[in-house]
Scaffold this motif. Structure first.
Motif, PDB file in Angstrom:
ATOM      1  N   PHE A  16      -8.873  -2.244 -17.791  1.00  0.00           N
ATOM      2  CA  PHE A  16      -8.713  -1.627 -16.971  1.00  0.00           C
ATOM      3  C   PHE A  16      -9.961  -0.844 -16.206  1.00  0.00           C
ATOM      4  O   PHE A  16     -10.327  -0.033 -16.948  1.00  0.00           O
ATOM      5  N   LYS A  17     -10.263  -1.056 -14.890  1.00  0.00           N
ATOM      6  CA  LYS A  17     -11.337  -0.115 -14.235  1.00  0.00           C
ATOM      7  C   LYS A  17     -11.195  -0.086 -12.857  1.00  0.00           C
ATOM      8  O   LYS A  17     -11.078  -1.299 -12.207  1.00  0.00           O
ATOM      9  N   GLY A  18     -10.678   0.877 -12.189  1.00  0.00           N
ATOM     10  CA  GLY A  18     -10.632   0.950 -10.775  1.00  0.00           C
ATOM     11  C   GLY A  18      -9.303   1.787 -10.370  1.00  0.00           C
ATOM     12  O   GLY A  18      -8.906   2.829 -11.084  1.00  0.00           O
ATOM     13  N   LYS A  19      -8.713   1.533  -9.398  1.00  0.00           N
ATOM     14  CA  LYS A  19      -7.804   2.497  -8.757  1.00  0.00           C
ATOM     15  C   LYS A  19      -6.334   1.727  -8.589  1.00  0.00           C
ATOM     16  O   LYS A  19      -6.317   0.705  -8.060  1.00  0.00           O
ATOM     17  N   TYR A  20      -5.256   2.127  -9.285  1.00  0.00           N
ATOM     18  CA  TYR A  20      -3.993   1.493  -9.297  1.00  0.00           C
ATOM     19  C   TYR A  20      -2.865   2.365  -8.790  1.00  0.00           C
ATOM     20  O   TYR A  20      -2.886   3.870  -9.051  1.00  0.00           O
ATOM     21  N   LEU A  21      -2.024   1.659  -8.219  1.00  0.00           N
ATOM     22  CA  LEU A  21      -0.854   2.291  -7.876  1.00  0.00           C
ATOM     23  C   LEU A  21       0.320   1.843  -8.716  1.00  0.00           C
ATOM     24  O   LEU A  21       0.622   0.673  -9.033  1.00  0.00           O
ATOM     25  N   VAL A  22       1.042   2.875  -9.230  1.00  0.00           N
ATOM     26  CA  VAL A  22       2.208   2.557 -10.296  1.00  0.00           C
ATOM     27  C   VAL A  22       3.492   3.404  -9.618  1.00  0.00           C
ATOM     28  O   VAL A  22       3.392   4.478  -9.328  1.00  0.00           O
ATOM     29  N   LEU A  23       4.513   2.443  -9.431  1.00  0.00           N
ATOM     30  CA  LEU A  23       5.574   2.802  -8.998  1.00  0.00           C
ATOM     31  C   LEU A  23       6.908   2.509  -9.879  1.00  0.00           C
ATOM     32  O   LEU A  23       7.085   1.583 -10.476  1.00  0.00           O
ATOM     33  N   GLU A  24       7.677   3.712 -10.129  1.00  0.00           N
ATOM     34  CA  GLU A  24       8.420   3.713 -11.127  1.00  0.00           C
ATOM     35  C   GLU A  24      10.026   3.813 -10.362  1.00  0.00           C
ATOM     36  O   GLU A  24      10.448   4.829  -9.799  1.00  0.00           O
ATOM     37  N   ASP A  25      10.560   2.720 -10.246  1.00  0.00           N
ATOM     38  CA  ASP A  25      12.019   2.572  -9.717  1.00  0.00           C
ATOM     39  C   ASP A  25      11.933   3.089  -8.364  1.00  0.00           C
ATOM     40  O   ASP A  25      13.151   3.865  -8.128  1.00  0.00           O
ATOM     41  N   VAL A  38       5.426   8.200   2.646  1.00  0.00           N
ATOM     42  CA  VAL A  38       4.537   9.145   3.290  1.00  0.00           C
ATOM     43  C   VAL A  38       3.710   9.707   2.361  1.00  0.00           C
ATOM     44  O   VAL A  38       2.472   9.901   2.585  1.00  0.00           O
ATOM     45  N   ALA A  39       4.152  10.364   1.094  1.00  0.00           N
ATOM     46  CA  ALA A  39       3.377  11.015   0.268  1.00  0.00           C
ATOM     47  C   ALA A  39       2.416  10.149  -0.371  1.00  0.00           C
ATOM     48  O   ALA A  39       1.104  10.337  -0.623  1.00  0.00           O
ATOM     49  N   ALA A  40       2.745   8.712  -0.521  1.00  0.00           N
ATOM     50  CA  ALA A  40       1.791   7.836  -1.139  1.00  0.00           C
ATOM     51  C   ALA A  40       0.676   7.625  -0.272  1.00  0.00           C
ATOM     52  O   ALA A  40      -0.635   7.589  -0.776  1.00  0.00           O
ATOM     53  N   GLY A  41       0.928   7.665   0.818  1.00  0.00           N
ATOM     54  CA  GLY A  41      -0.038   7.463   1.935  1.00  0.00           C
ATOM     55  C   GLY A  41      -1.231   8.568   2.016  1.00  0.00           C
ATOM     56  O   GLY A  41      -2.357   8.274   1.947  1.00  0.00           O
ATOM     57  N   ILE A  42      -0.759   9.772   1.747  1.00  0.00           N
ATOM     58  CA  ILE A  42      -1.380  11.052   1.813  1.00  0.00           C
ATOM     59  C   ILE A  42      -2.475  10.989   0.681  1.00  0.00           C
ATOM     60  O   ILE A  42      -3.630  11.157   0.783  1.00  0.00           O
ATOM     61  N   LEU A  43      -1.831  10.811  -0.517  1.00  0.00           N
ATOM     62  CA  LEU A  43      -2.746  10.710  -1.714  1.00  0.00           C
ATOM     63  C   LEU A  43      -3.708   9.423  -1.851  1.00  0.00           C
ATOM     64  O   LEU A  43      -4.785   9.646  -2.179  1.00  0.00           O
ATOM     65  N   MET A  44      -3.198   8.611  -1.287  1.00  0.00           N
ATOM     66  CA  MET A  44      -3.972   7.237  -1.768  1.00  0.00           C
ATOM     67  C   MET A  44      -5.281   7.305  -0.752  1.00  0.00           C
ATOM     68  O   MET A  44      -6.515   6.901  -1.083  1.00  0.00           O
ATOM     69  N   PHE A  45      -5.034   7.848   0.437  1.00  0.00           N
ATOM     70  CA  PHE A  45      -6.304   7.851   1.263  1.00  0.00           C
ATOM     71  C   PHE A  45      -7.211   9.162   0.969  1.00  0.00           C
ATOM     72  O   PHE A  45      -8.440   9.382   1.341  1.00  0.00           O
ATOM     73  N   SER A  46      -6.716   9.998   0.135  1.00  0.00           N
ATOM     74  CA  SER A  46      -7.273  11.243  -0.042  1.00  0.00           C
ATOM     75  C   SER A  46      -8.128  11.024  -1.399  1.00  0.00           C
ATOM     76  O   SER A  46      -9.085  11.724  -1.734  1.00  0.00           O
ATOM     77  N   PHE A  47      -7.774   9.930  -2.095  1.00  0.00           N
ATOM     78  CA  PHE A  47      -8.466   9.682  -3.496  1.00  0.00           C
ATOM     79  C   PHE A  47      -9.566   8.695  -3.137  1.00  0.00           C
ATOM     80  O   PHE A  47     -10.042   7.919  -4.296  1.00  0.00           O
ATOM     81  N   ILE A  48      -9.751   7.957  -1.976  1.00  0.00           N
ATOM     82  CA  ILE A  48     -10.749   6.997  -1.753  1.00  0.00           C
ATOM     83  C   ILE A  48     -12.173   7.249  -1.640  1.00  0.00           C
ATOM     84  O   ILE A  48     -12.341   8.585  -1.294  1.00  0.00           O
TER      85      ILE A  48
END
Length: 247
Positions: free
Chosen positions: A101-110, A237-247
């Protein structure tokens, strides 16, 4: 090209079953021209296409199996109250998770709401994430509502379903930092983080958040500061904020 004029036709009856999760063992249905065009561009394995007569001209260059049906039959194969004239059966992809693994990953738990799940996958696609990992208890990505929310993003990046704690352990062994979102007192403001390159961003269930096991396994717990009076943000909404903040 085949023409089918009866809802009682065996192929129509068999195809209609794919609207139910328990029958989606090897294929699923997509509805509408946008998703069909995304499937073609992604070179997805399109098994057959059902189309109404007044839309057939849009498929003049399509070389796969075409089945001409009436608007009534097409509506029977659709979950939309106003079908766009086309339904396609797509083979389920057979993908093995990476060994490194190398990169940016989204992990969704339930994450259980199909709309939330689809929106988060679409946002991961838009923000340049490399893959999405979802737990067994998360919503089905081939649910019609999820597919509408993804808008074809599942054709653009790999999505793996399985034990997310196991996936995270493998990522951490490859040097990927696990960031889990929680309102715990031990969490830090996401704005304090910088220089992130190899990381997994974890979101939990809409009502319960991440599990205790996930909180224990994470390298870092993060949160979004909320100066207003709302107790929490919608998970997508929270996911959108964080994903775009970390790119």
């Amino acid at each position: 090209m085949i023409e089918i004029t009866s809802k009682a036709n065996p192929l129509i009856k068999q195809t209609k079953k794919l609207l139910q999760k328990k029958y989606r063992q090897s294929s699923y249905l997509i509805e509408g021209w946008h998703l069909f065009e995304e499937a073609v561009r992604a070179k997805a394995e399109i098994l057959r296409v059902f189309v109404v007569a007044d839309q057939i001209s849009q498929l003049i260059d399509y070389e796969g199996q075409l089945i001409l049906v009436s608007p009534e039959i097409l509506k029977d194969l659709s979950t939309s109250p106003t079908p766009q004239g086309i339904v396609a059966e797509i083979a389920l992809p057979n993908m093995m998770p990476p060994s490194q693994f190398k990169g940016k990953y989204l992990v969704l738990e339930d994450v259980q709401d199909p709309g939330n799940l689809g929106t988060m996958i679409r946002t991961a696609d838009a923000s340049g994430f490399d893959a999405v990992f979802i737990s067994e208890k998360s919503a089905d990505i081939y649910n019609a509502k999820t597919l509408r929310s993804m808008q074809g993003s599942h054709f653009h990046l790999p999505i793996y379903r399985g034990n997310v704690l196991t996936y995270l352990n493998q990522m951490q062994s490859s040097g990927v930092t696990c960031l889990a979102t929680t309102l715990s007192k031990k969490s830090v403001d996401y704005r304090s983080l910088s220089d992130l390159s190899n990381f997994a961003l974890v979101f939990g269930n809409e009502g319960q958040g991440i599990s205790q096991e996930m909180a224990t396994q994470a390298d870092l717990l993060v949160h979004i500061n909320m100066p207003g009076q709302a107790e929490s943000l919608n998970v997508a909404v929270a996911a959108g904020i964080l994903m775009f903040s970390f790119i």
